[in-house]
Design an enzyme around this catalytic site. Structure first.
Site, PDB file in Angstrom:
ATOM      1  N   THR A   4       0.869  -1.197   0.000  1.00  0.00           N
ATOM      2  CA  THR A   4       0.000   0.000   0.000  1.00  0.00           C
ATOM      3  C   THR A   4       0.897   1.235   0.000  1.00  0.00           C
ATOM      4  O   THR A   4       1.017   1.936   1.005  1.00  0.00           O
ATOM      5  CB  THR A   4      -0.911   0.026   1.241  1.00  0.00           C
ATOM      6  OG1 THR A   4      -0.065  -0.115   2.414  1.00  0.00           O
ATOM      7  CG2 THR A   4      -1.929  -1.079   1.200  1.00  0.00           C
TER       8      THR A   4
ATOM      9  N   LYS B 238      -1.540   1.259  13.890  1.00  0.00           N
ATOM     10  CA  LYS B 238      -0.416   0.924  12.998  1.00  0.00           C
ATOM     11  C   LYS B 238       0.229   2.187  12.435  1.00  0.00           C
ATOM     12  O   LYS B 238       1.464   2.354  12.458  1.00  0.00           O
ATOM     13  CB  LYS B 238      -0.905   0.040  11.859  1.00  0.00           C
ATOM     14  CG  LYS B 238       0.117  -0.199  10.764  1.00  0.00           C
ATOM     15  CD  LYS B 238       1.329  -0.958  11.236  1.00  0.00           C
ATOM     16  CE  LYS B 238       2.368  -1.040  10.124  1.00  0.00           C
ATOM     17  NZ  LYS B 238       3.609  -1.685  10.584  1.00  0.00           N
TER      18      LYS B 238
ATOM     19  N   CYS C 184       7.933   1.040   5.601  1.00  0.00           N
ATOM     20  CA  CYS C 184       6.952   1.409   6.629  1.00  0.00           C
ATOM     21  C   CYS C 184       7.119   2.862   7.069  1.00  0.00           C
ATOM     22  O   CYS C 184       6.257   3.701   6.892  1.00  0.00           O
ATOM     23  CB  CYS C 184       7.152   0.551   7.875  1.00  0.00           C
ATOM     24  SG  CYS C 184       7.020  -1.178   7.616  1.00  0.00           S
TER      25      CYS C 184
HETATM   26  N1  SAJ Z   1      16.434   4.753  11.463  1.00  0.00           N
HETATM   27  C1  SAJ Z   1      17.161   5.852  11.904  1.00  0.00           C
HETATM   28  N2  SAJ Z   1      17.299   6.051  13.244  1.00  0.00           N
HETATM   29  C2  SAJ Z   1      16.725   5.194  14.165  1.00  0.00           C
HETATM   30  C3  SAJ Z   1      15.978   4.101  13.684  1.00  0.00           C
HETATM   31  C4  SAJ Z   1      15.845   3.887  12.336  1.00  0.00           C
HETATM   32  O1  SAJ Z   1      17.677   6.638  11.109  1.00  0.00           O
HETATM   33  O2  SAJ Z   1      16.906   5.407  15.358  1.00  0.00           O
HETATM   34  C5  SAJ Z   1      16.275   4.535  10.031  1.00  0.00           C
HETATM   35  C6  SAJ Z   1      16.797   3.191   9.571  1.00  0.00           C
HETATM   36  O3  SAJ Z   1      18.147   3.294   9.180  1.00  0.00           O
HETATM   37  C7  SAJ Z   1      15.904   2.880   8.376  1.00  0.00           C
HETATM   38  C8  SAJ Z   1      14.599   3.563   8.720  1.00  0.00           C
HETATM   39  O4  SAJ Z   1      14.890   4.517   9.741  1.00  0.00           O
HETATM   40  O5  SAJ Z   1      16.413   3.440   7.187  1.00  0.00           O
HETATM   41  C9  SAJ Z   1      13.522   2.620   9.225  1.00  0.00           C
HETATM   42  O6  SAJ Z   1      14.096   1.901  10.275  1.00  0.00           O
HETATM   43  P1  SAJ Z   1      13.133   1.095  11.314  1.00  0.00           P
HETATM   44  O7  SAJ Z   1      14.005   0.611  12.426  1.00  0.00           O
HETATM   45  O8  SAJ Z   1      11.965   1.928  11.638  1.00  0.00           O
HETATM   46  O9  SAJ Z   1      12.765  -0.204  10.476  1.00  0.00           O
HETATM   47  P2  SAJ Z   1      11.402  -0.478   9.738  1.00  0.00           P
HETATM   48  O10 SAJ Z   1      11.077   0.571   8.761  1.00  0.00           O
HETATM   49  O11 SAJ Z   1      11.475  -1.881   9.259  1.00  0.00           O
HETATM   50  O12 SAJ Z   1      10.385  -0.336  10.951  1.00  0.00           O
HETATM   51  C10 SAJ Z   1       9.708  -1.422  11.382  1.00  0.00           C
HETATM   52  C11 SAJ Z   1       8.443  -0.872  11.894  1.00  0.00           C
HETATM   53  N3  SAJ Z   1       7.659  -2.022  12.198  1.00  0.00           N
HETATM   54  C12 SAJ Z   1       6.558  -2.209  11.470  1.00  0.00           C
HETATM   55  O13 SAJ Z   1       6.135  -1.407  10.671  1.00  0.00           O
HETATM   56  C13 SAJ Z   1       5.848  -3.450  11.733  1.00  0.00           C
HETATM   57  C14 SAJ Z   1       8.668  -0.022  13.111  1.00  0.00           C
HETATM   58  O14 SAJ Z   1       7.402   0.351  13.659  1.00  0.00           O
HETATM   59  C15 SAJ Z   1       9.396  -0.791  14.148  1.00  0.00           C
HETATM   60  O15 SAJ Z   1       9.670   0.074  15.253  1.00  0.00           O
HETATM   61  C16 SAJ Z   1      10.707  -1.288  13.570  1.00  0.00           C
HETATM   62  O16 SAJ Z   1      10.411  -2.100  12.425  1.00  0.00           O
HETATM   63  C17 SAJ Z   1      11.367  -2.160  14.625  1.00  0.00           C
HETATM   64  O17 SAJ Z   1      12.245  -1.642  15.301  1.00  0.00           O
HETATM   65  O18 SAJ Z   1      10.940  -3.309  14.747  1.00  0.00           O
END
Ligand code: SAJ
Length: 445
Positions: A101, A222, A276
């Site tokens: 989506t 979500k 996400c």
């Molecule tokens: N990032 C940062 N700083 C941070 C954390 C992440 O710059 O402190 C960046 C990462 O490098 C990446 C992006 O943000 O490029 C997203 O990172 P993420 O840790 O949020 O990973 P996602 O996008 O896979 O987030 C998912 C989300 N889970 C779902 O949608 C089910 C998020 O809500 C969760 O918190 C995360 O996984 C998790 O930590 O499990």
């Protein structure tokens, strides 16, 4: 079939299950239900992906502990197989929808995959079946789009001919199975009975809390949880910019701030990628686009995060300039292309944006990534003749690269760390000029 009968069939695992969309979300959930004993049909439009799955080949790389073994197990048990034909849905008691989506350049949700799925499955939907959307939706989409579209394509009435709910996923590349098994989930049903039936289903694969709610609450939870994360990351990024300007070290500041009760500052970085976190805030904002609701913080946070790749490119240009080099004559190696450490998922890769900015400044840019096809190879060889090494992703292997060897291959030993990942002292000890995002030059080594 009445909901009570369906619940009985779910409890005994006799209910026949289908999962539409076999990507990072659909494939693990299909395999998990098959593992616990359900008969699961996977419906996937990508024929090549269907073939790979049916021959026991994961359609994505990256470190996914246990997933390949699980796929092989459920294939050999005969409990799971994939198809690209919707016709095979006609005997399914439960259909999970796990399609993408995305949003477009105007930040408007694009529901093409969802619409085509609902249109294709309607005519073959078994009366009395339960339909659960796992995809992330803008709040209000279940009642305003999914319900009417499924009623018209199936000719059945909701809560009579079929039952409808939403159970947003909380998976994350690299932790697909563990998140699926161990994270709580919100279970939003069109009716309380439907929500309870969904809990009965997900209880089979999830040992965490299953919170029954209505659909709008599940849609809100979500999108809010990811918008919340995006705002948190934006705050860390803004503090990094401040630290650079005043000569602080954001990584040290963050560590000390988080010693204060109730603080949990996240990490600044080269940008926010993935499927996400960059998208879900816009899905949330979209739910009130035609209403008089001043949504200001969410877009502002998105803007901060979206400028980080350009800022990293500027740090590279500035560090070259300080060595008397013009970026238009520089050769730059970016370490990491996936959006997340130890993943192969390149969606919304911040590194791609970093590359674009560096190329616009005239640099020649090469990229290494251990997991993303097309970017693998020897870092030492790729570093030959380069003027800057840019750490864009915290892949674990970058902790153990031989900086001395890489230094000896480079033309100019500049290391720009976009993730606070490489030990500055170690880099300096290997002869690098270390520039860290969020570390003012007086904070640089
Ligand atoms: N990032 C940062 N700083 C941070 C954390 C992440 O710059 O402190 C960046 C990462 O490098 C990446 C992006 O943000 O490029 C997203 O990172 P993420 O840790 O949020 O990973 P996602 O996008 O896979 O987030 C998912 C989300 N889970 C779902 O949608 C089910 C998020 O809500 C969760 O918190 C995360 O996984 C998790 O930590 O499990």
């Amino acid at each position: 079939m009445a909901l009570g009968d369906l619940r009985t069939r779910i409890e005994s695992k006799q209910a026949l299950l289908a999962v539409i969309g076999l990507g990072y979300v659909g494939l693990p959930v299909a395999c998990e239900f098959a593992r616990v004993g359900f008969d699961v049909l996977g419906v996937e439009q990508n024929a090549e992906r269907v073939t790979r799955i049916n021959t026991g080949d994961l359609p994505f790389n990256g470190v996914e502990p246990g997933l390949l073994e699980l796929l092989l197990q459920v294939r050999s048990s005969g409990k799971f197989h994939a198809t690209s034909s919707y016709a095979e849905l006609n005997d399914r008691d439960i259909v999970l929808i796990c399609v993408e989506t995305p949003i477009d350049s105007e930040k408007i949700p694009q529901y093409h995959a969802l619409r085509s799925t609902l249109s294709a499955m309607g005519p073959v939907l078994k009366p009395g079946s339960l339909v659960v959307v796992e995809s992330t939706l803008s709040p209000g989409t279940i009642t305003e789009l999914v319900l009417p579209l499924l009623e018209s394509s199936s000719g059945l009435k909701a809560n009579l001919g079929f039952f409808l709910g939403i159970c947003p996923e909380r998976v994350m590349p690299g932790r697909l199975l563990s998140n699926l098994r161990n994270l709580s989930r919100v279970v939003g049903g069109l009716t309380p009975d439907t929500a309870e039936t969904m809990r009965t289903l997900y209880r089979h694969i999830t040992n965490a809390q299953l919170d029954a709610t209505d659909c709008i609450t599940a849609e809100l939870v979500k999108t809010v949880e990811n918008a919340y994360r995006d705002v948190q990351i934006a705050f860390a990024n803004e503090v990094a910019w401040i630290c650079e300007a005043v000569g602080g070290n954001v990584w040290q500041v963050r560590e000390l701030v988080n010693k204060s009760p109730g603080r949990q500052m996240l990490y600044p970085g080269a940008g926010v990628g993935g499927h996400c976190t960059p998208k879900d805030p816009w899905l949330l904002a979209h739910s009130v686009k035609d209403r008089d609701v001043p949504v200001r913080l969410i877009p502002a946070a998105r803007k901060v995060n979206d400028t980080m790749p350009a800022h990293l490119a500027w740090l590279v240009e500035d560090s070259l300039r300080r060595q008397g080099l013009d970026i238009s004559e520089a050769r730059i190696l970016i370490l990491g292309y996936a959006y997340l450490e130890d993943s192969d998922d390149p969606r919304n890769s911040p590194s791609e944006t970093v590359r674009e900015h560096l190329v616009m400044k005239g640099a020649s840019v090469i990229i290494h990534d251990p997991y993303v096809p097309g970017y693998q190879g020897s870092i030492e060889e790729l570093a030959s003749g380069c003027d800057a090494l840019v750490v864009a992703v915290k892949h674990s292997i970058y902790q153990t690269i031989d900086l001395a060897v890489i230094h000896s291959r480079m033309r100019t030993p500049i290391l720009v760390d976009g993730r606070g990942f490489i030990d500055a002292e170690r880099a300096a000890g290997a002869g690098f000029i270390y520039i860290g995002l969020g570390r003012g030059f007086s904070g640089s080594v």
